[in-house]
Write a protein that holds these residues in place. Structure first.
Motif, PDB file in Angstrom:
ATOM      1  N   SER A  14       0.907  -1.236   0.074  1.00 17.61           N
ATOM      2  CA  SER A  14      -0.032   0.062  -0.023  1.00 17.61           C
ATOM      3  C   SER A  14       0.908   1.139   0.003  1.00 17.61           C
ATOM      4  N   GLU A  15       0.377   2.227  -0.278  1.00 16.39           N
ATOM      5  CA  GLU A  15       0.884   3.608  -0.387  1.00 16.39           C
ATOM      6  C   GLU A  15       1.516   3.745   1.247  1.00 16.39           C
ATOM      7  N   LYS A  16       0.949   3.741   2.069  1.00 12.92           N
ATOM      8  CA  LYS A  16       1.647   3.813   3.408  1.00 12.92           C
ATOM      9  C   LYS A  16       2.588   2.947   3.861  1.00 12.92           C
ATOM     10  N   SER A  17       2.390   1.590   3.231  1.00 12.38           N
ATOM     11  CA  SER A  17       3.599   0.673   3.913  1.00 12.38           C
ATOM     12  C   SER A  17       4.848   0.826   3.090  1.00 12.38           C
ATOM     13  N   GLY A  19       6.028   3.887   2.248  1.00 16.88           N
ATOM     14  CA  GLY A  19       6.401   5.110   2.637  1.00 16.88           C
ATOM     15  C   GLY A  19       7.184   4.506   3.978  1.00 16.88           C
ATOM     16  N   LEU A  20       6.649   3.796   4.623  1.00 12.09           N
ATOM     17  CA  LEU A  20       7.390   3.248   6.068  1.00 12.09           C
ATOM     18  C   LEU A  20       8.860   2.438   5.620  1.00 12.09           C
ATOM     19  N   GLU A  23      11.812   3.966   6.353  1.00 17.02           N
ATOM     20  CA  GLU A  23      12.269   4.090   7.777  1.00 17.02           C
ATOM     21  C   GLU A  23      12.712   2.691   8.257  1.00 17.02           C
ATOM     22  N   THR A  27       6.013  -4.314   6.405  1.00 18.24           N
ATOM     23  CA  THR A  27       4.465  -4.684   6.791  1.00 18.24           C
ATOM     24  C   THR A  27       4.057  -6.200   6.193  1.00 18.24           C
ATOM     25  N   LYS A  78      -2.068  -7.659  11.394  1.00 16.62           N
ATOM     26  CA  LYS A  78      -1.014  -7.006  10.584  1.00 16.62           C
ATOM     27  C   LYS A  78       0.199  -6.781  11.423  1.00 16.62           C
TER      28      LYS A  78
END
Length: 95
Positions: A14-17, A19-20, A23, A27, A78
Motif C-alpha cells: 500500500s502507499e503507507k507501507s 512510505g514506511l 524508515e 509490513t 498486520k
C-alpha cells in the motif's frame, strides 16, 4: 513450532507501507494466532535480517452487501517489523 511460511501470510503493498520502507519498516499480514516472538523469528529466518521491533494490530473486516444479503470480510492481523540499520528485504525493493 510453526514454520515461517505459516506465520507470514503475505506482504502488505500500500502507499503507507511503501512510505514506511524508507524508515526501514516492513509490513506483513500474519497468522491471527502468531505472537511477536514468532513473527520476529519468521522474518529473521526467511530474509536473513536482524529485527529490532515488532508492532502488531488486528484489522477488523468490513461489512459487505450483495443485494439483500449482508456479510463481512474476514478479520486480519498486520505486523510492522523494524529492521536494523543497513538491513533490507529484497522482496520489497522492486515495488
Amino acid at each position: 513450532m510453526r514454520s515461517p511460511q505459516e506465520v507470514l501470510i503475505r506482504p502488505v503493498v500500500s502507499e503507507k507501507s511503501m512510505g514506511l520502507m524508507e524508515e526501514n519498516k516492513y509490513t506483513f499480514y500474519v497468522d491471527k494466532d502468531a505472537n511477536k516472538i514468532e513473527i520476529k523469528n519468521a522474518v529473521e529466518k526467511l530474509f536473513k535480517v536482524s529485527v529490532l521491533k515488532v508492532r502488531t494490530m488486528t484489522v477488523r473486516g468490513k461489512k459487505k452487501r450483495q443485494g439483500r444479503f449482508e456479510g463481512k470480510t474476514p478479520d486480519r492481523k498486520k505486523a510492522i517489523v523494524t529492521l536494523k540499520a543497513g538491513d533490507k528485504i529484497e522482496l520489497f525493493e522492486g515495488l
